[in-house]
Design a protein around this motif. Sequence first.
Motif, PDB file in Angstrom:
ATOM      1  N   PRO A 268       0.815  -1.220   0.000  1.00 40.67           N
ATOM      2  CA  PRO A 268       0.000   0.000   0.000  1.00 40.67           C
ATOM      3  C   PRO A 268       0.845   1.265   0.000  1.00 40.67           C
ATOM      4  O   PRO A 268       1.984   1.282   0.488  1.00 40.67           O
ATOM      5  CB  PRO A 268      -0.799  -0.120   1.306  1.00 40.67           C
ATOM      6  CG  PRO A 268       0.056  -0.970   2.195  1.00 40.67           C
ATOM      7  CD  PRO A 268       0.746  -1.948   1.292  1.00 40.67           C
ATOM      8  N   ASP A 269       0.283   2.329  -0.540  1.00 43.78           N
ATOM      9  CA  ASP A 269       0.920   3.634  -0.493  1.00 43.78           C
ATOM     10  C   ASP A 269       0.697   4.258   0.887  1.00 43.78           C
ATOM     11  O   ASP A 269      -0.074   3.754   1.716  1.00 43.78           O
ATOM     12  CB  ASP A 269       0.332   4.545  -1.567  1.00 43.78           C
ATOM     13  CG  ASP A 269       0.564   3.993  -2.966  1.00 43.78           C
ATOM     14  OD1 ASP A 269       1.642   3.428  -3.195  1.00 43.78           O
ATOM     15  OD2 ASP A 269      -0.348   4.117  -3.810  1.00 43.78           O
ATOM     16  N   LEU A 277      -8.180  11.432   6.750  1.00 45.58           N
ATOM     17  CA  LEU A 277      -9.433  11.889   7.345  1.00 45.58           C
ATOM     18  C   LEU A 277     -10.567  10.901   7.059  1.00 45.58           C
ATOM     19  O   LEU A 277     -11.408  10.631   7.930  1.00 45.58           O
ATOM     20  CB  LEU A 277      -9.796  13.272   6.793  1.00 45.58           C
ATOM     21  CG  LEU A 277      -8.899  14.439   7.236  1.00 45.58           C
ATOM     22  CD1 LEU A 277      -9.299  15.716   6.493  1.00 45.58           C
ATOM     23  CD2 LEU A 277      -9.014  14.659   8.747  1.00 45.58           C
ATOM     24  N   ALA A 278     -10.591  10.355   5.843  1.00 44.42           N
ATOM     25  CA  ALA A 278     -11.626   9.379   5.496  1.00 44.42           C
ATOM     26  C   ALA A 278     -11.446   8.090   6.293  1.00 44.42           C
ATOM     27  O   ALA A 278     -12.435   7.496   6.762  1.00 44.42           O
ATOM     28  CB  ALA A 278     -11.580   9.089   3.995  1.00 44.42           C
ATOM     29  N   ILE A 279     -10.195   7.656   6.464  1.00 40.52           N
ATOM     30  CA  ILE A 279      -9.928   6.450   7.254  1.00 40.52           C
ATOM     31  C   ILE A 279     -10.401   6.632   8.689  1.00 40.52           C
ATOM     32  O   ILE A 279     -11.054   5.755   9.276  1.00 40.52           O
ATOM     33  CB  ILE A 279      -8.417   6.119   7.214  1.00 40.52           C
ATOM     34  CG1 ILE A 279      -7.999   5.718   5.793  1.00 40.52           C
ATOM     35  CG2 ILE A 279      -8.072   5.012   8.214  1.00 40.52           C
ATOM     36  CD1 ILE A 279      -6.497   5.708   5.579  1.00 40.52           C
ATOM     37  N   VAL A 304      -8.225   3.578   1.262  1.00 43.79           N
ATOM     38  CA  VAL A 304      -9.017   3.975   2.432  1.00 43.79           C
ATOM     39  C   VAL A 304      -9.718   2.760   3.033  1.00 43.79           C
ATOM     40  O   VAL A 304      -9.698   2.549   4.250  1.00 43.79           O
ATOM     41  CB  VAL A 304     -10.036   5.064   2.051  1.00 43.79           C
ATOM     42  CG1 VAL A 304     -11.014   5.314   3.201  1.00 43.79           C
ATOM     43  CG2 VAL A 304      -9.317   6.350   1.677  1.00 43.79           C
ATOM     44  N   TYR A 305     -10.338   1.931   2.180  1.00 43.41           N
ATOM     45  CA  TYR A 305     -10.996   0.727   2.696  1.00 43.41           C
ATOM     46  C   TYR A 305     -10.023  -0.112   3.516  1.00 43.41           C
ATOM     47  O   TYR A 305     -10.315  -0.519   4.641  1.00 43.41           O
ATOM     48  CB  TYR A 305     -11.499  -0.172   1.553  1.00 43.41           C
ATOM     49  CG  TYR A 305     -12.425   0.420   0.544  1.00 43.41           C
ATOM     50  CD1 TYR A 305     -13.408   1.333   0.892  1.00 43.41           C
ATOM     51  CD2 TYR A 305     -12.340   0.036  -0.796  1.00 43.41           C
ATOM     52  CE1 TYR A 305     -14.274   1.841  -0.053  1.00 43.41           C
ATOM     53  CE2 TYR A 305     -13.192   0.533  -1.752  1.00 43.41           C
ATOM     54  CZ  TYR A 305     -14.154   1.443  -1.383  1.00 43.41           C
ATOM     55  OH  TYR A 305     -14.998   1.943  -2.326  1.00 43.41           O
ATOM     56  N   LEU A 306      -8.869  -0.399   2.906  1.00 46.98           N
ATOM     57  CA  LEU A 306      -7.956  -1.366   3.504  1.00 46.98           C
ATOM     58  C   LEU A 306      -7.327  -0.834   4.784  1.00 46.98           C
ATOM     59  O   LEU A 306      -7.178  -1.562   5.774  1.00 46.98           O
ATOM     60  CB  LEU A 306      -6.880  -1.759   2.487  1.00 46.98           C
ATOM     61  CG  LEU A 306      -7.422  -2.381   1.188  1.00 46.98           C
ATOM     62  CD1 LEU A 306      -6.276  -2.780   0.270  1.00 46.98           C
ATOM     63  CD2 LEU A 306      -8.313  -3.577   1.490  1.00 46.98           C
ATOM     64  N   ARG A 335      -3.921  -5.897  -3.947  1.00 46.28           N
ATOM     65  CA  ARG A 335      -3.925  -4.809  -2.973  1.00 46.28           C
ATOM     66  C   ARG A 335      -4.303  -5.297  -1.582  1.00 46.28           C
ATOM     67  O   ARG A 335      -3.692  -4.894  -0.584  1.00 46.28           O
ATOM     68  CB  ARG A 335      -4.913  -3.727  -3.432  1.00 46.28           C
ATOM     69  CG  ARG A 335      -4.456  -3.014  -4.702  1.00 46.28           C
ATOM     70  CD  ARG A 335      -5.566  -2.153  -5.269  1.00 46.28           C
ATOM     71  NE  ARG A 335      -5.128  -1.446  -6.465  1.00 46.28           N
ATOM     72  CZ  ARG A 335      -5.943  -0.768  -7.264  1.00 46.28           C
ATOM     73  NH1 ARG A 335      -7.238  -0.715  -6.998  1.00 46.28           N
ATOM     74  NH2 ARG A 335      -5.477  -0.147  -8.328  1.00 46.28           N
ATOM     75  N   VAL A 336      -5.315  -6.180  -1.502  1.00 42.32           N
ATOM     76  CA  VAL A 336      -5.741  -6.669  -0.194  1.00 42.32           C
ATOM     77  C   VAL A 336      -4.641  -7.518   0.433  1.00 42.32           C
ATOM     78  O   VAL A 336      -4.362  -7.413   1.630  1.00 42.32           O
ATOM     79  CB  VAL A 336      -7.057  -7.457  -0.320  1.00 42.32           C
ATOM     80  CG1 VAL A 336      -7.466  -8.029   1.032  1.00 42.32           C
ATOM     81  CG2 VAL A 336      -8.163  -6.561  -0.856  1.00 42.32           C
TER      82      VAL A 336
END
Length: 808
Positions: A268-269, A277-279, A304-306, A335-336
Amino acid sequence: MSRGHATICSVALPIPSPRPYSYAIPPNHGAQVTRGARVVVPVRTRELVGVVLDVDTGPAEGLKPILVVPDPRPAVPEPLLELADWVAQYYVTPIGLTLRAMLPPGLWGASRLVARLIDDDVDGAGVTGAVVAALRAAGGELSASALRRRLRRPVWDSLRRLVHEGVVHLETLPPSLGPDVERVRVVVLTRTLPSLLERERMFGRAIRQREAFEAVDALGGEVGVRHLREQLGFSPSVLRGLVDRGVAQIEAREQMRDPFSGVREQLPDTPTPEQRLAIDAIGRLPSSGGAVLYGVTGSGKTLVYLEALRRQVERGSGAIVLVPEIALTPQTIARVRGVFGDTVAVLHSGLSDGERVDAWRALASGERRVAVGARSAVFAPITDLTAIILDEEHDGSYKHGEAPRYHARDVAFSRGRIQKARVVLGSATPSLETWALRERVNVIRLPNRVGARPLPAVRLVDLRHEDRVAESGPVPWSAALDEAVGRILELGEQAILLLNRRGFAHFIQCHACGHVPECPSCSISLTVHRAPAKLRCHYCGHEAPEPDACPQCAEPLHRTRGIGTQQLERWLAERFTTARLARMDADTTSRKWSHRRILDAVGRREIDLLFGTQMIAKGLDFPHVTLVGVVDADIGLHLPDFRAAERTFQLIAQVAGRAGRGVVGGRVLVQTRSPDHYALTAAAAHDFEGFAAAELEARRSPPYPPHVWLVNVLVSGPHEVDVSSAAVEVAEWLRHLIASRARDAVEVVGPAPAPLARIKRRWRWHLLLRATDRTWLGRIVRYAAWRAPHTRPGPVRVVFDRDPMSLL
């Protein structure tokens, strides 16, 4: 119910029965028969796998006994049983069919009646003779169901006659209980030899045995036999030598079939401040809370999800990540796994039965805690579920097309309530049903792309007036798009071209009399294909050779109308002779891993032009794609369906978002004959909220979702007259029911012939139930589903599709 001395149980079977069946519990199976357990039970002349719904004490006289309990623990955990009950109630589907949709196909089974030809010298007439001929052609053995399909007629009477005459023998094969567990052989060290002296004494001149011992020791003391032989080059005799010396043993270990084990993890980046903020906002959601992650394309919603899930998963909780297309799964898996490693399991229809069952079992046991997959993964058996993510939540593929006709979004919210899990819906173009919830659920915004990269400039190319390339023939290919594609090829960049129609041409038409060949089973023209050359129905699969002459007037010439991805492929190959092309549609991705191979080639920059249908419009992230072209944006825009404008806007906005994700930037050209349509002007301006406001207003009169709730009542049958009269009868029955019991809280609209009036040899009429009160609508549908005319088995069928995604 009390389990102490349970003697009877109710079992849900994968058949369209409104009620479960009752069975006696044999004393030797008493402890194993619990809620959610799989059992094998007799049903008339066969045996089926079912799921236990309840156990009780009571008289078992007259009840057939359970035959087998195959699993050491229940296959369906308690939260999923509660969810199955909700799905069955809401979508008015038998509980057995609901559970069948929830579990992998490999966990269901039925006995098979097999006919074997034992007297090959007999011939007969009629159906009996046809049965003997079919058995002889199949090598002497066929199942009764296969015989019925081949002959397209009932065969039971003929089989009984042939058995009585000694010509055929019938044998019942027991149901399969699921794929066997895959086992691998592993070399395990049984002794440690820490010093060089000990190793010299043990192995002496057996140099290869010593090297094998040291290889296994260096790899942790356990290594697969296959790896030692194929990767490290040790022979079977060397490995047997380790066993003979008493320093190792070879064991058989269970191994999960994981087709994505070789997918390279994508680390991940680092989240941007906006993403952080979204996380944090997702992390503050209460249990059972919901949120809409509304972010422009390229804003980093997946990260953001992960990151929002990371803390819970590291503590041992589980999560589900849903994607709408199998094509997105490899990128999502990479990604996951970059975040969660080997705790990830994949569930989707593109896997084999064994792979899906292994993933299900690994999730149920807690060995893996993160499920990734398409629609059906919403039922993944995760006990300590902390969150459900629906990526690209607007996508229509989240709606199941067969009983139960569930929508994964609504099932996710119900499951979140049952297991106190958060539900996050993510999209750059949320569905209007989701957008209408913004007063009740959190809307978390990501208004900018990562790295502050601008959204691509979008130009609407008016095909009515724009200059076209003369040589393109029927392909709508403007000079502007031609110049743009040529430019990116000169620069060594990549382009994506969308044409949302597969095949070579939409249909063929006689130039003399105007005749268009249609499917004999569906009221739709046959699509022209060139590889291989044939006419094909995209609804029932019927195929026919392309005629040399018109069957109506015998004229030898005909013309193709409309274009598909195959014709676009031929044009691109002729126009850009050095370009490397890849087509993605249902024809090129039908084989296993075909999605993955194509997208991997694009990622390695081995493809210059990727083109295809809507599967290339969502979720793909290729930084070297600097041009997106929509070859014909009008396909689907004028369909007789209230969602036509919404689907067109989403498709154009989503595919436009594939451009300009790298440092070079990008541009989008959208070819259309309706450049003033609000769906296209809003997509060109990247203005979802402007489109949503216009579309919500357009749906007020006549009212359509999200202002009202709908049920599409579809009446179908083999004879048009019977279907039309049945539809009128059902509509009048519903009107009377509503007037007497629902105080006119529900409106009946129709009936009328469906826009696709015939599919798979069945004529179709439909009517709508429309209401602002969801509760009353549910009561009416649940009452009517088992009592309305023609709801019992018969040639005319009635289907209640709650919250339909299409009215075609």
